[in-house]
Design an enzyme around this catalytic site. Structure first.
Site, PDB file in Angstrom:
ATOM      1  N   ASN A 387       0.817  -1.214   0.000  1.00 54.31           N
ATOM      2  CA  ASN A 387       0.000   0.000   0.000  1.00 54.31           C
ATOM      3  C   ASN A 387       0.849   1.261   0.000  1.00 54.31           C
ATOM      4  O   ASN A 387       1.047   1.889  -1.035  1.00 54.31           O
ATOM      5  CB  ASN A 387      -0.945  -0.012   1.197  1.00 54.31           C
ATOM      6  CG  ASN A 387      -2.141   0.893   1.010  1.00 54.31           C
ATOM      7  OD1 ASN A 387      -2.054   1.941   0.389  1.00 54.31           O
ATOM      8  ND2 ASN A 387      -3.278   0.511   1.564  1.00 54.31           N
ATOM      9  N   ASP A 388       1.378   1.625   1.140  1.00 54.75           N
ATOM     10  CA  ASP A 388       2.106   2.890   1.257  1.00 54.75           C
ATOM     11  C   ASP A 388       3.311   2.964   0.327  1.00 54.75           C
ATOM     12  O   ASP A 388       3.639   4.032  -0.191  1.00 54.75           O
ATOM     13  CB  ASP A 388       2.568   3.090   2.702  1.00 54.75           C
ATOM     14  CG  ASP A 388       1.400   3.077   3.678  1.00 54.75           C
ATOM     15  OD1 ASP A 388       0.351   3.652   3.335  1.00 54.75           O
ATOM     16  OD2 ASP A 388       1.531   2.482   4.760  1.00 54.75           O
TER      17      ASP A 388
END
Length: 461
Positions: A387-388
């Site tokens: 994700n990040d």
């Protein structure tokens, strides 16, 4: 006997360093672990041969307890829980050093008649070891989700409280080093240092946990080296310095990979919160969904596919089915590579460990700096739970908390497919702009199940 013990220590140190060199790659990591373990065994034997070592029955009992607790725990732990295990084992090391410092205080009657360096080194080891033990336990609790991954802070009082507890520990250490021999002083020092470990790690969000684990590991090594100096034990000094130095280097590399300073990470307050939009009006934005069938067709007609693993793959334990999918693609003449971000997962090297377990060839594991230039020639980037580390806001949105963090540039690929359970944020607690890119399709569901469906569709093509 003294010369023989010194020779054994030198052999063990050489094995420590040679074993550490083996940990630089998956192919040699297992061998490196065994070599270092043999070195530790030799160091233990050398230490036990030291005249006046102590009660052999208690030593044997301690070793037996360690074996009974440690071996089953290590064998049964799931690969997805390895970060927690690393944090816990690291904490145990720091706790052991703190207890040894306490014992040294008791047996020397408050360091009476001991050189000043012995008291200073022992007290330093007590403070750092206690910080490492309690901080590692908080990190374990966050990773195990026994404690919220969100930053837990005291607001504006956080830094003053941190400073107050640190000053208390230092003042107690100075009093003891100046001749104070009351045992309550030592207990107070250990308690103050323990509180410091708790209040420092609690405000640190889940996004920074890989760096925290590495930092606490370095602290444990430094405390062990200091205790070795106090006890005049060469093995502790050398082994502690190796752990402290390597842990410090790794911590710095992890911090750079997140474009964050170590003081900023220790200050806490980042990651693990509710998703925050990195830009725009904050209104819900549409995303494009896809199916396992369409994903399989898209990859089957690609020339190059890059798999981007993240913690979602670890949680689903999908590494083996991902490897099976890659084999099917390779059988069709498609080039497959794996993009590895330094802080993907919950500890340094987390993705490398999982993929190595699934027998993914080392040559296919591409570090961020190497793979980023290849995304422009990639037909499909398959993001599995990352994700990040794939969020384009790190490059495009100066107002984003992760702005400036080096990311995997999957948005440069011709198409992106993201496998996720839902639209929740990553550990940084911010919305991922990649999900709304026109080139991105979302395949919702458990990663292992989704990749399994893709595998079946590939077999049918």
């Amino acid at each position: 006997m003294t010369t023989f013990i010194a020779v054994l220590y030198i052999i063990s140190f050489a094995l420590f360093i040679y074993g550490l060199m083996g940990l630089t790659g998956p192919r040699t990591a297992v061998r490196g672990n065994w070599i270092a373990a043999v070195g530790m065994g030799i160091a233990v034997i050398a230490t036990l041969l030291t005249p006046g070592m102590g009660n052999w029955l208690l030593i044997a009992l301690g070793v037996a307890i360690g074996v009974v607790v440690g071996v089953p725990s290590a064998r049964k732990v799931k690969m997805t829980a390895m970060p927690q295990m690393v944090a816990l084992f690291n904490g145990v090391g720091g706790g052991a050093v703190a207890l040894i410092a306490w014992v040294e205080f008791r047996t020397t009657e408050g360091y009476a008649h001991e050189p000043a360096y012995v008291a200073i080194a022992s007290l330093f080891a007590a403070i750092v070891g206690s910080v490492s033990f309690w901080g590692s336990n908080i990190a374990f609790g966050k990773l195990q989700e026994l404690i919220s991954g969100r930053p837990i802070t005291l607001g504006k009082l956080q830094q003053p409280v941190n400073a107050l507890v640190l000053i208390a520990a230092i003042v107690l250490a100075v009093v003891i080093a100046s001749g104070g021999d009351a045992e309550l002083l030592m207990i107070g020092l250990l308690v103050a240092a323990g509180i410091l470990g708790v209040v420092v790690v609690l405000p640190i969000g889940g996004a920074d946990m890989p760096v925290v684990i590495s930092l606490l590991n370095a602290l444990t090594g430094l405390s062990a080296a200091a205790m070795g100096l106090a006890l005049d034990n060469t093995a502790l000094i050398v082994a502690g310095m190796i752990v402290g130095a390597s842990g410090s280097i790794l911590t710095n590399l992890m911090a750079k990979a997140m474009n964050r300073s170590i003081p900023a990470i220790v200050a806490g307050g980042f990651g693990g919160g509710t998703a925050v939009a990195s830009g725009g009006s904050g209104e819900a934005r549409p995303v494009r969904s896809t199916s396992a069938s369409d994903t399989a067709i898209q990859m089957a007609y690609a020339n190059k596919v890059v798999v981007v693993p993240g913690y979602g793959m670890a949680v689903a334990q999908a590494q083996h089915v991902v490897r099976e999918m890659a084999k099917l693609l390779e059988a069709k003449g498609i080039t497959v590579a794996y993009a590895i971000h330094p802080v993907a997962g919950r500890m340094p090297g987390h993705m490398n460990v999982l993929l190595a377990e699934a027998d993914v060839p080392y040559e296919q594991l591409k570090e961020m700096d190497e793979i980023n230039s290849e995304f422009a020639q990639t037909d499909v980037a398959l993001v599995i739970g990352a994700n990040d580390v794939t969020n384009p806001a790190a490059e495009t949105d100066p107002g984003s908390p992760i702005y400036g963090m080096p990311i995997l540039k999957v948005n440069h690929s011709r198409s992106v497919i993201v496998l996720k359970r839902g639209m929740s944020s990553g550990f940084a607690g911010i919305d991922n702009e990649l999900f709304y890119d026109a080139k991105t399709s979302m395949l919702f569901g458990d990663a292992k199940s989704s990749v399994g469906e893709i595998v079946e569709e590939l077999k049918a093509l």
